[in-house]
Every structure is written in structure tokens, then in C-alpha cells.
Design a protein around this motif. Sequence first.
Motif, short mmCIF file in Angstrom:
data_model
loop_
_atom_site.label_atom_id
_atom_site.label_comp_id
_atom_site.label_asym_id
_atom_site.label_seq_id
_atom_site.Cartn_x
_atom_site.Cartn_y
_atom_site.Cartn_z
N GLY A 166 0.80 -1.10 -0.05
CA GLY A 166 -0.16 -0.14 0.16
C GLY A 166 0.95 1.20 -0.20
O GLY A 166 1.76 1.31 0.93
N MET A 167 0.70 2.02 -1.10
CA MET A 167 1.54 3.27 -1.07
C MET A 167 0.75 4.27 -0.85
O MET A 167 -0.29 4.52 -1.43
CB MET A 167 2.11 3.27 -2.38
N LEU A 196 -1.47 2.17 -5.14
CA LEU A 196 -0.92 3.83 -4.99
C LEU A 196 -1.93 4.78 -4.85
O LEU A 196 -2.75 4.64 -5.96
CB LEU A 196 -0.01 3.85 -6.00
N CYS A 197 -1.92 5.50 -3.66
CA CYS A 197 -2.81 6.66 -3.70
C CYS A 197 -2.14 7.73 -3.56
O CYS A 197 -1.20 8.13 -2.80
CB CYS A 197 -3.58 6.41 -2.40
N CYS A 198 -2.43 8.70 -4.73
CA CYS A 198 -1.70 9.86 -4.64
C CYS A 198 -2.65 11.03 -4.14
O CYS A 198 -3.87 11.44 -4.59
CB CYS A 198 -1.31 10.18 -5.94
N PHE A 199 -2.17 11.72 -3.27
CA PHE A 199 -2.79 13.08 -2.76
C PHE A 199 -2.04 14.23 -3.07
O PHE A 199 -1.06 14.59 -2.88
CB PHE A 199 -2.71 12.78 -1.10
N ASN A 200 -3.12 15.16 -3.46
CA ASN A 200 -2.58 16.55 -3.82
C ASN A 200 -3.67 17.60 -3.30
O ASN A 200 -4.67 17.11 -2.87
CB ASN A 200 -2.39 16.78 -5.16
N ILE A 265 2.56 -4.40 3.49
CA ILE A 265 3.25 -3.15 3.94
C ILE A 265 2.86 -1.87 3.39
O ILE A 265 2.29 -1.67 2.50
CB ILE A 265 4.95 -3.32 3.59
N ILE A 266 3.19 -0.73 4.09
CA ILE A 266 2.47 0.59 3.89
C ILE A 266 3.81 1.44 3.93
O ILE A 266 4.46 1.56 4.69
CB ILE A 266 1.59 1.10 4.81
N LEU A 267 3.86 2.10 2.61
CA LEU A 267 4.82 2.90 2.09
C LEU A 267 4.34 4.32 2.19
O LEU A 267 3.42 4.61 1.49
CB LEU A 267 5.55 2.65 0.78
N MET A 268 5.05 5.30 2.59
CA MET A 268 4.61 6.70 2.68
C MET A 268 5.77 7.64 2.41
O MET A 268 7.09 7.40 2.85
CB MET A 268 3.79 6.93 3.89
#
Length: 294
Positions: A166-167, A196-200, A265-268
Motif C-alpha cells: 500500500g503506497m 498507490l494513492c496519490c494525494f494533492n 506493507i505500507i509505504l509513505m
Amino acid sequence: MELAALVENIPFETLLLYLSALIIPLLFSVYNLTTSSGPKYIKKEWDRYPILERRVISEGERPVIFLTVGARTRDLPTGSHVKLRIPNPSDPSRPIIKSYTPTRFDGSSCELMIRIYPSGAMTPSLYKLKVGDTLEMMGPTGLHRYLGSGTFTYGKKTYDNIKRIGMLAGGTGVTPMIQIINKIIEEEGDDTEVCLCCFNTTTEETLLEDELKEAMSKSGGKVEVKFFASKTGKGTTEKLSMRSMSGPGIIKLLGIKEGEEDSSIILMCGPDGFVKHVRKELKEDGSMKNIMIW
């Protein structure tokens, strides 16, 4: 025959001297050709590398640029960084140093995606760079590594048997995620699933949307990408703020199901406030033990 007879009459020491005079300059020419042609290899010592290309990919108060730097690499580990260094006008004895994760590193160039902060210590200087200018750089640095097939290391710590990644990426924090996604797609036999979750802040600030959608389509279903903006939603970008998310909500958003926490695993990576909020919420939830922060 006359030449052979002539050579036979030359003393061995004299012949060796003649041959040395011919061969040694030739060897030096070959060496210079192979080492000076093309960009220099990046190494773990500061050196200057040329800017090959500069592109502005997002305008506004905080524009985003791509700098393509001419630097060769023997093997840049997936997830690693490079360091950039510029002079410090207020204190020449303490240069400004910052780490960046390349979006792409091939045999002859390193591509960096950089968001420019008007009051930043380094990025305004990077924004002024032009093609032909040089930039101080060294690498690879950092402890993060993706070895492939669901195995990560951070220094001496190893996370293996990972089936789902999970990104969470805030803004330019998408860069290490792209590295890992590309390795999973390119490496035969790596069946690790990625969300992948992209936040802006706004849809206009969404970075590399086309590239990420292309990676998703090439992955054969292994990679899912979601786009979010806290102020406006548009097209494939949903209106959602990370600040409104709880730990369980974050885990659910990443598609990590109950009972799958140990194999996930969560990557941030992102701005300090973004990472701080996610860490706090995941810590309070307590179900995820495998977490890596860039």
C-alpha cells in the motif's frame, strides 16, 4: 622476407623499446576514449554533473520541474536516493544539502522531479538552472531498498514475504513509488500487488498522472492507482483529504484486508504534515506493523 630479416637483426631490447613507444600511446588513447566519452559515473563523493534537459510540468505558486542530469550508474538500488548540494549564501562553510529520489535512472541520465517552494532553502536555486549548467550530486544514498519479489530492507531490518504494497504519496512523494512500481512491472516473476494513492491539494497539482496510468495498464492487474485532491475533484481524481482519514480508513483505502496485515506493507512519502498524520493514525490503529517512510 626483407622486413622479417630486418627485425631479426634488431636487438631484442631495441625492438621492445620501439614497440613500447607505439603501444603505450595507443593504450592511453583507448583509455581516454572509454572513460571520457559519455557522462561520468555517479559515486559516493561530490562531483558536478551537467543538466541535459529542463522541463516545467506544473505552473503556479509552487511549480514542478524535471531536471535530467547527465550521470551514469552501475546499479542504482530501487528505493535509494541521490543527494544534491548548493552553496549557502548566508554561511559558505555550511552548504545546503537535500536528498531526492530519482523518477528514472538509466545508463546515461538521472531524472529528478522537484517542486519549487518560493521560500525554500534549495529549490529556488534549482529552478534557475538551465541546460548546460552543472549540479553537485552524489549517490546512491539512503537505507531504503526494494529487492524484488516482495522483499524490502531498511538497514539491517528486512520485510519479506510481502504480497501487497500500500503506497501513500503526497505531492512529489510519488517518486520512490514510481521506482518500485517500475521494478515490479519489469521483473519477471514479481507478483506483488500494489495500490498507490496519490494525494494533492488540487487536481491541477496531480503529478505524472499519464505515466502512472500507463504503468497500471502495463502491470497486468498487479498495480492500482488512485488519485485524490483535498479541494477539488475532477475526472478520475476524487475529492478527499488525508487529514480526514483515520487509521482503519487508510488501511481500507489501500485494499489491505483483515488478516492480511502481516503479508502487507505500507509505504509513505510526502510533506511532513502528511507523513505525521498518517503515522499517528496508523499507530493508534495498531494493526499494521510493516511501515516504511521515505
